[in-house]
Design a protein around this motif. Sequence first.
Motif, PDB file in Angstrom:
ATOM      1  N   THR A   1       0.900  -1.193   0.033  1.00 30.59           N
ATOM      2  CA  THR A   1      -0.099   0.112  -0.229  1.00 30.59           C
ATOM      3  C   THR A   1       0.971   1.343  -0.192  1.00 30.59           C
ATOM      4  OG1 THR A   1      -1.637  -1.376   1.295  1.00 30.59           O
ATOM      5  CG2 THR A   1      -1.787   1.048   1.125  1.00 30.59           C
ATOM      6  N   PRO A   2       0.878   2.113  -0.860  1.00 20.24           N
ATOM      7  CA  PRO A   2       1.671   3.132  -1.021  1.00 20.24           C
ATOM      8  C   PRO A   2       1.459   4.198   0.218  1.00 20.24           C
ATOM      9  CG  PRO A   2       0.555   2.810  -3.292  1.00 20.24           C
ATOM     10  CD  PRO A   2      -0.108   2.114  -2.082  1.00 20.24           C
ATOM     11  N   VAL A   3       2.573   4.745   0.452  1.00 22.94           N
ATOM     12  CA  VAL A   3       2.471   5.874   1.654  1.00 22.94           C
ATOM     13  C   VAL A   3       1.461   6.977   1.007  1.00 22.94           C
ATOM     14  CG1 VAL A   3       3.782   7.848   2.536  1.00 22.94           C
ATOM     15  CG2 VAL A   3       4.920   5.521   2.185  1.00 22.94           C
ATOM     16  N   GLY A   4       0.579   7.393   1.862  1.00 22.35           N
ATOM     17  CA  GLY A   4      -0.286   8.369   1.700  1.00 22.35           C
ATOM     18  C   GLY A   4      -1.617   7.734   1.526  1.00 22.35           C
ATOM     19  N   LEU A   5      -1.817   6.321   1.292  1.00 18.60           N
ATOM     20  CA  LEU A   5      -2.845   5.907   1.206  1.00 18.60           C
ATOM     21  C   LEU A   5      -3.260   4.775   2.232  1.00 18.60           C
ATOM     22  CD1 LEU A   5      -3.026   5.031  -2.780  1.00 18.60           C
ATOM     23  CD2 LEU A   5      -4.302   6.788  -1.377  1.00 18.60           C
ATOM     24  N   ARG A   6      -2.335   4.627   3.299  1.00 24.83           N
ATOM     25  CA  ARG A   6      -2.421   3.619   4.311  1.00 24.83           C
ATOM     26  C   ARG A   6      -3.398   3.941   5.382  1.00 24.83           C
ATOM     27  NH1 ARG A   6       4.273   2.240   4.663  1.00 24.83           N
ATOM     28  NH2 ARG A   6       4.344   1.708   2.775  1.00 24.83           N
ATOM     29  N   ARG A   7      -3.589   3.087   6.310  1.00 24.36           N
ATOM     30  CA  ARG A   7      -4.867   3.172   7.241  1.00 24.36           C
ATOM     31  C   ARG A   7      -4.832   4.456   7.692  1.00 24.36           C
ATOM     32  NH1 ARG A   7      -4.915  -0.471  12.490  1.00 24.36           N
ATOM     33  NH2 ARG A   7      -2.782  -0.311  12.252  1.00 24.36           N
ATOM     34  N   PHE A   8      -3.695   5.052   8.356  1.00 19.42           N
ATOM     35  CA  PHE A   8      -3.894   6.311   9.076  1.00 19.42           C
ATOM     36  C   PHE A   8      -3.748   7.616   8.190  1.00 19.42           C
ATOM     37  CE2 PHE A   8      -2.909   3.136  12.818  1.00 19.42           C
ATOM     38  CZ  PHE A   8      -4.089   3.101  13.198  1.00 19.42           C
ATOM     39  N   ASP A   9      -3.250   7.333   7.243  1.00 17.44           N
ATOM     40  CA  ASP A   9      -3.346   8.340   6.133  1.00 17.44           C
ATOM     41  C   ASP A   9      -4.737   8.698   5.638  1.00 17.44           C
ATOM     42  OD1 ASP A   9      -0.342   8.432   6.001  1.00 17.44           O
ATOM     43  OD2 ASP A   9      -0.318   6.805   4.460  1.00 17.44           O
ATOM     44  N   VAL A  10      -5.444   7.766   5.724  1.00 18.09           N
ATOM     45  CA  VAL A  10      -6.918   8.053   4.962  1.00 18.09           C
ATOM     46  C   VAL A  10      -7.644   8.208   6.349  1.00 18.09           C
ATOM     47  CG1 VAL A  10      -8.620   6.713   3.892  1.00 18.09           C
ATOM     48  CG2 VAL A  10      -6.399   6.240   3.154  1.00 18.09           C
ATOM     49  N   THR A  11      -7.702   7.441   7.442  1.00 17.01           N
ATOM     50  CA  THR A  11      -8.689   7.507   8.599  1.00 17.01           C
ATOM     51  C   THR A  11      -7.763   7.997   9.852  1.00 17.01           C
ATOM     52  OG1 THR A  11      -9.852   5.946   7.467  1.00 17.01           O
ATOM     53  CG2 THR A  11     -10.694   6.643   9.362  1.00 17.01           C
ATOM     54  N   PRO A  12      -7.817   9.010  10.313  1.00 20.94           N
ATOM     55  CA  PRO A  12      -6.911   9.456  11.460  1.00 20.94           C
ATOM     56  C   PRO A  12      -7.364   8.472  12.601  1.00 20.94           C
ATOM     57  CG  PRO A  12      -7.727  11.371  10.571  1.00 20.94           C
ATOM     58  CD  PRO A  12      -8.413  10.355   9.945  1.00 20.94           C
TER      59      PRO A  12
END
Length: 240
Positions: A215-226
């Motif tokens: 999963t690219p940086v920027g699209l990972r779990r806490f990138d998407v949902t704090p």
Amino acid sequence: MNGQEFFFTVDGRQVRAEPGQTIIAACDAAGIYIPRLCHHPDLKPAGHCKLCSCYIDGRRASACTMPAAPGMVVISDNEELNNDRRVVLNMLFVEGNHICATCEKSGDCELQALAYRLDIPSPSLPYQWQRYEIDASHPDVFIDRNTCVLCSRCIRASRDLDGKSVFGFAGRGLGMRLNIDAKAELDETTFSAIDKAAKICPVGCIVIKRTGYRTPVGLRRFDVTPIGSDIENKSGAKPK
Ligand code: SF4
Ligand code: SF4
Ligand code: FES
């Protein structure tokens, strides 16, 4: 209400709980997020990290281990508590070699996500530059003890969910570190990448090999949902 349920108060909100339910579990169900690191809903509580420390009827205690009680008054979110959480997080960052920019767990790491949530742009203490052992012996799992936050999730998961007891702690105080089954390396154990313990580490200490950058940086779990927003988006809490 099933006749046994009761209410208690968290930051001025009425929260429903069942007998034996911990404060953090009742708050999760009600849409109130209390910061945590060692807590995991699938594991028995351990009370290690103190990030969930709240005022409970005027006294400090861990929300992950304390059962809710009728009429209890909990303060989980004020400046004093959050400043203490910042101190704990800062210490965890510098006691390990946490350099997020070079870490494959970045964006999927609960320590990093908590630092963002509590407005810690970078650690305010000097790094200790520890040198703990890395274990790359296992064909599918990599262990970097330098980032371990001693939450014991892997120990509890391996023992209670996988029935294996692969992990433990060795040493005491600042020298305490993750130990593997009293043996030298991970590949000498029955550990498997499909064990629950392989996926329960909140930081980048236990990592499944060859998956880190899928999963690219920027699209990972806490990138998407704090962190915490999945709980806070529930609507169970009565408004203040
Ligand atoms: S484990 Fe988490 S906090 Fe530590 S360097 Fe990696 S992303 Fe950052
Ligand atoms: S390896 Fe991960 S899960 Fe295990 S104690 Fe360290 S931080 Fe916690
Ligand atoms: S989450 Fe409660 S002590 Fe760690």
